[in-house]
Design an enzyme around this catalytic site. Structure first.
Site, mmCIF file in Angstrom:
data_model
loop_
_atom_site.group_PDB
_atom_site.id
_atom_site.type_symbol
_atom_site.label_atom_id
_atom_site.label_comp_id
_atom_site.label_asym_id
_atom_site.label_seq_id
_atom_site.Cartn_x
_atom_site.Cartn_y
_atom_site.Cartn_z
ATOM 1 N N GLY A 287 0.845 -1.197 0.000
ATOM 2 C CA GLY A 287 0.000 0.000 0.000
ATOM 3 C C GLY A 287 0.875 1.238 0.000
ATOM 4 C CE1 TYR A 328 -1.333 4.720 13.481
ATOM 5 C CE2 TYR A 328 -1.086 6.282 11.678
ATOM 6 C CZ TYR A 328 -1.753 5.230 12.265
ATOM 7 O OH TYR A 328 -2.832 4.694 11.615
ATOM 8 C CB CYS A 354 -10.981 22.855 19.339
ATOM 9 S SG CYS A 354 -11.405 24.351 18.453
#
Ligand code: LLP
Length: 425
Positions: A287, A328, A354
Site C-alpha cells: 500500500g 502515531y 480544537c
C-alpha cells in the site's frame, strides 16, 4: 533548496527554479486555483514505485494487489487497475470502489479480521480471487455463506509468524499479541478444518507482519516461518497454490532507508529458490510503498503566533486531513512552495482543530509569512483515506498530476456535504 532539487524519496516532486513542482505542474498555481488544503499526487511517481516491484518479479508468477486502504480515491485505483494490478480490500465499501474504478474482481483479495456475512456474499457474488481468512470462526461462517449461495469460496489462511517488524506498535501486526492472523501453532489444525468444509476451497497462505518496515530481516524471518508451514500443510495433503507475503515495505519520511522493492524481492526470491518454492504463484499487498511518496498536501499559513515557550505556525490543514502525526507521532517533512532566503524560526506547525493533538510538525525551522503555502510531503498514503470531518471540516480536494496535466479527481467537500445525510427530528 536549489533549482531542480528533487526532495528525498520523491524525484517527481522537485523545485524547478524557486517553485515546487509535481511533475510539470507548479504547485503554487494549483493552490491558487483550487484553494487549500489540497492533496496533489504524481501519477509517474506511483507508476515508478510499481515498476520497482515489477522489475523485482520479472520472470516469476506474481500478482501485485494494491492495498487500497492506503489511498482509495477512484482515480488512483484506476491508475493501478490500468497498470494490471489487483487489489487488497478490507471491506465491502472498498470492493464497491474497485468495481466503480473498473478493477477486475477476480484480482481482488479480501483481508481483515471482521468480515460480515453481507460482505462475504457481496464478494462471492462478484467472484473475488481469494478470501484471506483470519480465524477458525470466520472459516465456518464463510463456508456457510458460500454453501447458501451454492458456491465455494477460495481461501487463504492469514498466519501470524510471530515476527517483530520493528515498527510503531499500532502498525505492527505479526506478533502474538496482535488481533491479526492465526497463530503459527494452530495453523495446521485450521487448514485441516478449512479443507473439511464444503463451502471452501483452500488456495493459499498469507501473512502480513506490519507496516512502514525499513529492514529486510523481519521479512526474511517471516518467510522462513511461512515456508515451514507450507511444507507442513502440504505434507498433510492440502496443496497450497499461492503464497501471499502481504505489504508493509516502508518509505522515506525522514531519512528512512527502506530497501528498494526490487532489492528486497531479490533477497526474498533467493530464499524462495533455495527452499524450492521459487516457481510458486506469489502475491503481495503493498500500500504505502506504492503511493506514500507520490503525494503532497498543500496548506496555507494562516497565522504566526510567537510564544514564550513555543512559536506556532497555524495552517489551514489539520488532524482531520493529516491524522498520522496525531495518531502515531509520525513525521512528515514540511517545505515551502517558494522558499525565502534566510534562517527562519523554530515553529510547531498546527491546524485549526480544537485539540492539542492537532499538530502536523514539531520544532521545524522555517522562514514563513502568513499567506505562504507549504507542502506536507509523503502525504500520498494513509492521509486522505483516513481523513475525517471532525470540527465539521469538509475533506480536502484531490488532484492527480500526469505530466503537465492536473486532473481534479475529488472536489472539496462543502459544509453542506458533511451533514447531507442528517435530519432534524
Ligand atoms: N495487507 C494487510 C492485510 C494490511 O493490513 C495492510 C496495512 C497492508 C497490506 C498494506 O500495508 P502497507 O504496504 O501500506 O504498509 N494507517 C497506518 C498504516 C496502517 C496499515 C494497516 N494495514 C499509517 O498511517 O502508518
Amino acid at each position: 533548496m536549489t533549482a531542480n532539487t528533487a526532495l528525498p524519496g520523491q524525484p517527481q516532486i522537485a523545485y524547478a527554479g524557486d517553485q515546487l513542482h509535481v511533475e510539470g505542474v507548479a504547485l503554487s498555481q494549483l493552490a491558487r486555483e483550487q484553494g487549500t488544503p489540497l492533496f496533489v499526487y504524481s501519477k509517474a511517481a506511483m507508476l515508478s514505485a510499481l515498476a520497482a516491484y515489477q522489475r523485482g518479479f520479472a520472470g516469476r508468477q506474481a500478482h501485485i494487489c494494491y492495498a487500497m486502504k492506503a489511498n482509495s480515491s477512484l482515480a488512483i485505483l484506476q491508475v493501478f487497475a490500468e497498470a494490471g494490478c489487483g487489489f487488497d480490500i478490507v471491506s465491502g465499501g472498498e470492493l464497491a470502489r474497485v468495481l466503480a474504478a473498473g478493477g477486475d474482481p477476480a484480482k481482488v483479495i479480501f483481508s481483515g479480521v471482521g468480515k460480515t456475512r453481507h460482505e462475504m456474499k457481496q464478494a462471492l457474488q462478484v467472484g473475488i480471487g481469494c478470501f484471506n481468512v483470519e480465524s477458525e470462526a470466520e472459516l465456518d461462517v464463510l463456508s456457510e455463506v458460500a454453501v447458501s449461495m451454492s458456491k465455494q469460496a477460495p481461501v487463504s489462511l492469514r498466519v501470524n509468524p510471530n515476527v517483530d517488524p520493528k515498527t510503531h506498535p499500532y502498525i505492527s501486526t505479526g506478533l502474538k499479541g496482535n488481533k491479526f492472523g492465526i497463530a503459527h501453532e494452530e495453523a495446521l489444525r485450521a487448514y485441516r478444518h478449512a479443507a473439511s468444509l464444503p463451502g471452501l476451497k483452500v488456495v493459499g497462505i498469507d501473512c502480513h507482519i506490519g507496516s512502514q518496515i525499513t529492514d529486510s530481516t523481519p521479512y526474511l524471518d517471516a518467510m522462513d516461518r511461512v515456508l515451514d508451514l507450507v511444507a507442513e500443510v502440504e505434507s498433510a495433503g492440502i496443496p497450497i497454490h499461492h503464497i501471499d507475503f502481504g505489504g508493509g515495505l516502508g518509505i522515506n519520511y525522514n531519512g528512512d532507508t527502506p530497501p528498494e522493492a526490487d532489492a528486497l524481492w531479490a533477497q526474498l526470491l533467493a530464499k524462495l529458490d533455495a527452499r524450492g518454492y521459487g516457481q510458486r504463484q506469489l502475491m503481495i499487498e503493498p500500500g504505502r510503498s506504492l503511493v506514500g511518496n507520490a503525494g503532497v498536501c498543500l496548506t496555507e499559513v494562516l497565522y504566526l503566533k510567537p510564544g514564550e515557550q513555543k512559536n506556532f505556525c497555524i495552517v489551514d490543514a489539520a488532524m482531520n486531513d493529516l491524522p498520522r502525526p496525531a495518531m502515531y507521532q509520525a513525521f512528515h517533512q514540511i517545505v515551502p512552495l517558494q522558499p525565502r532566503s534566510g534562517d527562519g524560526v523554530v515553529y510547531d506547525v498546527v491546524g485549526p482543530v480544537c485539540e492539542s493533538g492537532d499538530w502536523i510538525g514539531r520544532d521545524r525551522q522555517m522562514l514563513v509569512q502568513a499567506g505562504d503555502v507549504l507542502a506536507v510531503l509523503s502525504a500520498g498514503a494513509y492521509c486522505m483515506s483516513m481523513a475525517s470531518n471532525y470540527n465539521t471540516r469538509g475533506r480536502a480536494a484531490e488532484i492527480l498530476v500526469d505530466g503537465t496535466k492536473a486532473h481534479l479527481i475529488r472536489q472539496r467537500e462543502s459544509a453542506f456535504d458533511t451533514f447531507a445525510l442528517e435530519q432534524l427530528v
